[in-house]
Write an enzyme that holds these catalytic residues in place. Structure first.
Site, mmCIF file in Angstrom:
data_model
loop_
_atom_site.group_PDB
_atom_site.id
_atom_site.type_symbol
_atom_site.label_atom_id
_atom_site.label_comp_id
_atom_site.label_asym_id
_atom_site.label_seq_id
_atom_site.Cartn_x
_atom_site.Cartn_y
_atom_site.Cartn_z
ATOM 1 N N ASP A 116 -11.262 -4.989 11.222
ATOM 2 C CA ASP A 116 -10.896 -3.585 10.981
ATOM 3 C C ASP A 116 -10.049 -3.542 9.722
ATOM 4 O OD1 ASP A 116 -10.539 -0.880 11.249
ATOM 5 O OD2 ASP A 116 -9.025 -1.026 12.824
ATOM 6 N N ASP A 137 -2.060 -7.832 11.308
ATOM 7 C CA ASP A 137 -2.078 -6.958 10.133
ATOM 8 C C ASP A 137 -1.045 -7.467 9.134
ATOM 9 O OD1 ASP A 137 -3.169 -3.765 9.720
ATOM 10 O OD2 ASP A 137 -1.585 -4.491 8.387
ATOM 11 N N ASP A 150 -1.226 -12.448 6.989
ATOM 12 C CA ASP A 150 -2.569 -12.398 6.437
ATOM 13 C C ASP A 150 -3.533 -12.936 7.490
ATOM 14 O OD1 ASP A 150 -4.513 -12.422 4.013
ATOM 15 O OD2 ASP A 150 -4.652 -14.434 4.857
ATOM 16 N N ALA A 151 -4.628 -12.216 7.735
ATOM 17 C CA ALA A 151 -5.532 -12.594 8.823
ATOM 18 C C ALA A 151 -6.134 -13.975 8.605
ATOM 19 C CB ALA A 151 -6.642 -11.548 8.955
ATOM 20 N N GLU A 153 -3.297 0.550 12.623
ATOM 21 C CA GLU A 153 -3.237 1.903 13.171
ATOM 22 C C GLU A 153 -3.110 1.904 14.700
ATOM 23 O OE1 GLU A 153 -6.443 5.574 13.585
ATOM 24 O OE2 GLU A 153 -6.681 4.102 12.002
ATOM 25 N N GLN A 213 0.822 -1.209 0.000
ATOM 26 C CA GLN A 213 0.000 0.000 0.000
ATOM 27 C C GLN A 213 0.851 1.252 0.000
ATOM 28 O OE1 GLN A 213 -3.510 -1.258 3.069
ATOM 29 N NE2 GLN A 213 -1.437 -1.655 3.739
#
Length: 327
Positions: free
Chosen positions: A173, A124, A155-156, A104, A49
């Protein structure tokens, strides 16, 4: 250099010019949301990202990932209190919590205010985002160093499959489902049915952020995520709140096979008993109000037939630009 605007008063056009740098996000093809910046604090990119931290004039520091505003300093409490507290308060004794995403740190911060919580797994996929937020978002520094928090970079889905333990509450989230994005598969029926549900303990509660939920925008993904969860869980509660920095109403969906509380007084009792400090946004009446959707949205959700699958996914509108200098 400057941003030029034109006003028309009593038939006389007046040209105004001012120097400014603006954040701009394209919400729809013919709709853009922008506001003035004080400065660009940081820009970077991970393998997954693009990341920006902006200091905005109306909303304070704002975290932007892949051209989408994730949270702003002045109103992030609305999003994170709404995401976290209803699910934990609806569980009789939440001790173990798994966060999908949440790099975050704000979701972990709100969870750790609950006195019953013994362990929080924050998983995350993007280590650089997590490290970026840990370094720059001072409001969450205490949460990152809380001994009850276990931070996992993975990876979740893979992490939930790998672990044998089960959880009282699982919180999604995640980034919005964007075409080509890293996590739209975590909004699918198969994921909810074969990964999430078996990983919850008895009385377990699942909640996910579910994208824009405004009078027009809720049909992007909110309604079909709701319908998808209805195929998997016995009790499903959609709710929403207006978030000024998002320029829209935002949605969350809570699901369980155990009945969910709709009584404001009972929620207030649990808030007083369990949560350290005072919520700024959410109490019992606020949640009851948030889960009372408008007639138009209720009708749309009742009539929604789309089930979210890997091969039949819906996406929110594509990326905006993180910032631009207006010449």
């Amino acid at each position: 250099m400057g941003d030029i605007s034109v006003s028309n008063i009593n038939g006389n056009a007046t040209v105004h010019q001012r120097k400014s740098c603006w954040y701009e996000e394209e919400i729809e093809e013919n709709l853009r949301w922008c506001f003035a910046l004080k400065s660009i604090l940081h820009t970077g990119a991970s393998q997954y990202q693009d990341i920006q931290l902006l200091d905005t004039k109306p909303f304070g520091k704002a975290l932007v990932i892949d051209g989408k505003l994730q949270s702003a300093e002045i109103d992030e409490f609305i999003y994170h209190e709404s995401l976290v507290h209803p699910s934990l308060l609806n569980h009789p004794n939440p001790k173990t919590i798994f966060i999908m995403g949440g790099g975050e740190g704000s979701t972990a911060r709100e969870i750790l205010r609950h006195s019953t919580v013994e362990k929080v797994i924050m998983c995350d996929i993007d280590e650089e985002v997590v490290e970026f937020c840990r370094s720059h978002l001072l409001v969450n520094r205490e949460a990152f160093f809380d001994p009850r928090l276990e931070l996992v970079i993975n990876d979740a889905r893979a992490e939930l499959e790998r672990r044998e333990e089960k959880y009282d509450v699982i919180i999604g989230d995640l980034a919005d489902p964007i075409e080509g994005g890293p996590c739209f598969q975590l909004y699918t029926k198969s994921f909810y049915e074969f990964i999430i549900k078996p990983t919850l303990k008895p009385n377990g509660v699942f909640v996910t952020q579910a994208g824009p939920a405004g009078i027009f925008s809720h049909t992007e993904v909110f309604s079909c995520i709701y319908n998808t969860l209805r195929q998997v869980f016995k009790y499903v509660v959609p709710y929403s709140a207006h978030i000024p920095s998002y320029a829209d109403t935002w949605g969350w969906i809570m699901a369980s096979d155990s009945p969910l509380i709709a009584n404001a007084d009972e929620l207030d009792i649990r808030i007083k008993q369990r949560i350290k400090g005072e919520n700024r946004y959410l109490d019992g009446k606020t949640f009851v109000s948030s889960s009372t959707l408008s007639k138009a949205v209720r009708k749309s959700l009742d009539n929604e037939s789309h089930v979210y699958t890997e091969g039949n996914a819906r996406f929110i509108y594509g990326h905006g630009s993180a910032y631009r200098q207006v010449n």
